[in-house]
Design a protein around this motif. Structure first.
Motif, short mmCIF file in Angstrom:
data_model
loop_
_atom_site.label_atom_id
_atom_site.label_comp_id
_atom_site.label_asym_id
_atom_site.label_seq_id
_atom_site.Cartn_x
_atom_site.Cartn_y
_atom_site.Cartn_z
N ALA A 137 1.05 -0.98 -0.06
CA ALA A 137 0.18 0.21 0.53
C ALA A 137 0.39 1.20 -0.32
CB ALA A 137 -0.50 0.16 1.24
N TRP A 138 0.80 2.07 -0.69
CA TRP A 138 1.89 3.32 -0.89
C TRP A 138 0.94 4.87 -0.51
CZ3 TRP A 138 6.04 3.61 -3.95
CH2 TRP A 138 6.59 2.60 -3.94
N ALA A 176 -3.46 8.45 5.10
CA ALA A 176 -3.38 6.91 5.35
C ALA A 176 -1.82 6.20 5.70
CB ALA A 176 -3.68 5.84 4.41
N ALA A 177 -1.17 7.25 5.90
CA ALA A 177 0.46 7.24 5.92
C ALA A 177 0.88 6.50 6.86
CB ALA A 177 1.16 8.50 6.14
N GLN A 178 0.18 5.98 7.70
CA GLN A 178 0.60 4.95 9.07
C GLN A 178 0.81 3.99 8.84
OE1 GLN A 178 -2.11 7.25 8.85
NE2 GLN A 178 -3.23 6.70 10.49
N PHE A 179 -0.41 3.78 7.72
CA PHE A 179 -0.56 1.65 7.69
C PHE A 179 -0.21 1.76 6.34
CE2 PHE A 179 -5.36 4.07 9.04
CZ PHE A 179 -4.93 3.40 10.12
N CYS A 180 0.39 2.30 5.35
CA CYS A 180 1.19 2.42 4.35
C CYS A 180 2.65 1.65 4.38
CB CYS A 180 1.25 3.01 3.03
SG CYS A 180 -0.85 3.61 3.19
N ASP A 181 2.64 0.78 3.20
CA ASP A 181 4.01 0.14 2.98
C ASP A 181 5.28 1.08 2.56
OD1 ASP A 181 3.19 -2.54 4.15
OD2 ASP A 181 2.65 -2.27 2.47
N ARG A 182 4.33 1.55 1.50
CA ARG A 182 5.77 2.02 0.52
C ARG A 182 5.30 3.80 0.77
NH1 ARG A 182 7.97 -2.46 -3.14
NH2 ARG A 182 9.71 -3.06 -1.76
N VAL A 204 10.13 4.75 -1.78
CA VAL A 204 10.92 5.02 -0.07
C VAL A 204 9.54 3.95 -0.19
CG1 VAL A 204 9.33 7.26 0.69
CG2 VAL A 204 11.31 5.98 1.77
N ASP A 205 10.75 3.52 1.01
CA ASP A 205 9.87 2.03 2.03
C ASP A 205 9.69 3.12 3.54
OD1 ASP A 205 10.72 0.37 0.63
OD2 ASP A 205 12.40 -0.70 1.85
#
Length: 281
Positions: A137-138, A176-182, A204-205
């Protein structure tokens, strides 16, 4: 029944795909309910918010496993290899069921075409299947405290050190940055160039050392948006999307796709839901 069905002008192949899509959707989702098109459900509970996010990811995975994700993307990148009419028919059918409102579908709409246009073949093969399946998820790391409407004025800096960049700066309003992978990250790599140049687009990871995601609690108690701090974050040069110092081009592609997603429909999400998925990302 759609207009094309009613007029009987669909080809046999299109009619077969419509039947396939309709059967799949009605086997997995309930019929769409009447609702206020401007209604939104907020939650102040982080667990509920994460569960909603992961439900969207799970739905994307189900679409992928059954050949309904990335309908027009080439098969070698995880797609179905279909035509534009595949996407149109599927959206028409999905509008009749209660599909999960997924943040992830918004970022697929933004990043997928950008990878196709600006990414290398190696990047497409690495990122697109995991994007289309929901495995990754990005989030969008564009806006800054001093660079919102004037995005090209961004100041988050990336200093090159051999085959890597060292990044320092801050982003804000990141959905939703707190839930994202990248993350899709815009950085300043050459402050001496005109502001629309000297920007580089990095992939970026989000679990990289030095990335600190801080949710912003709104008046509703929900924390959809975040501020993201980057302190000596190391990103390989191979993670550039497009060309160094020319990140404005892929950034514009992302923003154009974002506008098209909001204006063109997303298979059932209402206008306000789409705005919340994307606003200030």
């Amino acid at each position: 029944m759609t207009t094309l069905e009613h007029q009987g002008i669909e080809t046999a192949e299109q009619a077969a795909f419509r039947a396939e899509a309709r059967a799949f959707l009605h086997a997995h989702l309930p019929p769409r309910r009447d609702a206020n098109p401007w209604a939104l459900n907020f939650t102040a509970d982080e667990g509920e918010a994460r569960a909603h996010f992961e439900a969207g990811r799970a739905w994307q995975r189900l679409l992928f496993d059954n050949g309904f994700a990335g309908l027009t993307y080439p098969r070698e990148y995880g797609g179905r290899g279909g035509d534009a009419w595949h996407e149109r028919i599927f959206r028409e059918e999905q509008a009749s069921v209660e599909a999960p409102t997924a943040f992830i579908s918004a970022t697929i709409a933004m990043l997928g075409p950008t990878l196709m246009r600006h990414g290398s073949d190696e990047q497409r093969r690495e990122y697109l299947p995991r994007l289309l399946s929901g495995d990754d998820a990005w989030c969008q790391l564009f806006s800054e405290p001093g660079a919102g409407s004037d995005l090209a004025g961004l100041a988050c800096r990336a200093d090159r050190d051999g085959d890597q960049f060292v990044i320092n700066g801050q982003k804000v309003w990141n959905s939703a940055a707190q839930f994202c992978d990248r993350g899709m990250l815009l950085v300043r790599t050459n402050p001496d160039l005109p502001k629309h140049h000297g920007i580089t687009f990095l992939l970026v990871d989000m679990d990289s050392p030095g990335i600190d995601v801080r949710p912003l609690v709104q008046a509703t108690g929900s924390a959809h948006f975040n501020e993201v701090f980057l302190a000596d974050v190391v990103v390989p040069v191979s993670r550039i999307l497009g060309e160094i110092n020319e990140g404005w081009a892929p950034a514009r592609t992302v923003l154009s796709n974002e506008a098209a997603f909001i204006g063109g429909g997303s298979g059932g999400a209402n206008t306000n839901e789409k705005l919340v998925m994307l606003a200030h990302a």
